[in-house]
Design a protein around this motif. Structure first.
Motif, PDB file in Angstrom:
ATOM      1  N   ARG A  87      38.563  60.161 131.291  1.00 23.65           N
ATOM      2  CA  ARG A  87      40.004  59.916 131.248  1.00 23.65           C
ATOM      3  C   ARG A  87      40.683  60.855 130.263  1.00 23.65           C
ATOM      4  O   ARG A  87      41.779  61.365 130.527  1.00 23.65           O
ATOM      5  CB  ARG A  87      40.303  58.453 130.876  1.00 23.65           C
ATOM      6  N   ILE A  91      43.625  63.315 131.311  1.00 19.50           N
ATOM      7  CA  ILE A  91      44.933  63.115 130.702  1.00 19.50           C
ATOM      8  C   ILE A  91      45.385  64.353 129.949  1.00 19.50           C
ATOM      9  O   ILE A  91      46.573  64.701 129.960  1.00 19.50           O
ATOM     10  CB  ILE A  91      44.907  61.869 129.777  1.00 19.50           C
ATOM     11  N   HIS A 213      50.485  58.427 130.061  1.00 22.32           N
ATOM     12  CA  HIS A 213      49.135  58.980 129.990  1.00 22.32           C
ATOM     13  C   HIS A 213      48.327  58.304 128.877  1.00 22.32           C
ATOM     14  O   HIS A 213      47.130  58.038 129.045  1.00 22.32           O
ATOM     15  CB  HIS A 213      49.180  60.487 129.719  1.00 22.32           C
ATOM     16  N   LEU A 217      44.860  56.404 129.257  1.00 22.71           N
ATOM     17  CA  LEU A 217      43.715  56.887 128.495  1.00 22.71           C
ATOM     18  C   LEU A 217      43.016  55.754 127.747  1.00 22.71           C
ATOM     19  O   LEU A 217      41.791  55.614 127.798  1.00 22.71           O
ATOM     20  CB  LEU A 217      44.177  57.964 127.507  1.00 22.71           C
TER      21      LEU A 217
END
Length: 239
Positions: A87, A91, A213, A217
């Motif tokens: 992630r 991101i 984001h 995350l």
């Protein structure tokens, strides 16, 4: 601040790779923040030097995006990260695109500054422009800070502020339209202010994107196109 650890892998080099990505995003963010601040100051002061500096910085911002994207690709290929590490890489790749767009919008404001530099007095709309630019700069700074600290509450605060900036933008545009109707001679000048306001509103959207984001995350929750209340409810359920 949420628990996100970039230093708990067996491979020390993997720790270093992830930390380098995070640091590079923050460095790019700092460059873009400076670009935005210079663009706003250029339009307020009519400084051609600052406006040209903003446009020159665009190449540096673009190079940051290219370099960080290459780092992301290398981490994916060499480390094959999973879960939160994956992630983070994804991101980072998205966040730098938003930052590059902020740079583009700042360059637009700089171009408007050049267009307005011949004005002997502040054109109509500068009060609205100054106020909105101050709020948007705070949003961008807060979004980057939320990313630096993996801070979900701070990211939510940025998203709430975006709603305020959107309302502020709509109100300012109504004022600008009224000014042009009352004095058609002002149309050219006011249109430049309108384009600058539009650029600021878009920068606010990109700051919100970065905040989204951060939530994805840290929590693994996709909050795009969801209201703030629904996001808060969903995050409470995920705890």
């Amino acid at each position: 601040m949420e628990n996100m650890h970039l230093d708990q892998h067996i491979s020390k080099q993997f720790n270093t790779d992830l930390e380098k990505l995070r640091t590079a995003v923050l460095e790019m963010g700092g460059l873009v923040e400076g670009q935005l601040a210079d663009a706003v100051k250029a339009i307020e002061t009519g400084s051609m030097r600052l406006a040209e500096k903003v446009q020159e910085t665009e190449d540096e911002v673009n190079q940051y995006e290219v370099n960080i994207d290459a780092q992301c690709t290398e981490v994916l290929a060499r480390r094959q990260p999973a879960a939160s590490d994956l992630r983070l890489v994804l991101i980072v790749s998205k966040a730098i695109r938003d930052l590059e767009r902020v740079g583009d919008e700042s360059s637009k404001i700089a171009r408007m500054a050049i267009e307005l530099s011949d004005e002997e007095t502040d054109p109509d709309g500068f009060v609205e422009l100054r106020h909105m630019s101050s709020n948007v700069q705070k949003m961008l700074n807060a979004a980057l800070d939320a990313f630096a600290r993996f801070d979900v509450p701070a990211a939510l605060k940025v998203m709430r502020e975006d709603k305020h900036v959107d309302r502020e933008y709509k109100s300012a545009i109504r004022e600008m339209v009224t000014m042009m109707m009352e004095d058609p001679r002002s149309i050219s000048r006011v249109l430049n202010v309108i384009w600058s306001l539009r650029a600021l509103e878009r920068i606010g959207d990109h700051a919100r994107n970065i905040a989204e984001h951060v939530i994805y995350l840290v929590r693994g929750t996709d909050v795009r196109h969801i209201s703030i209340k629904e996001i808060e409810k969903q995050l409470d359920q995920d705890q």
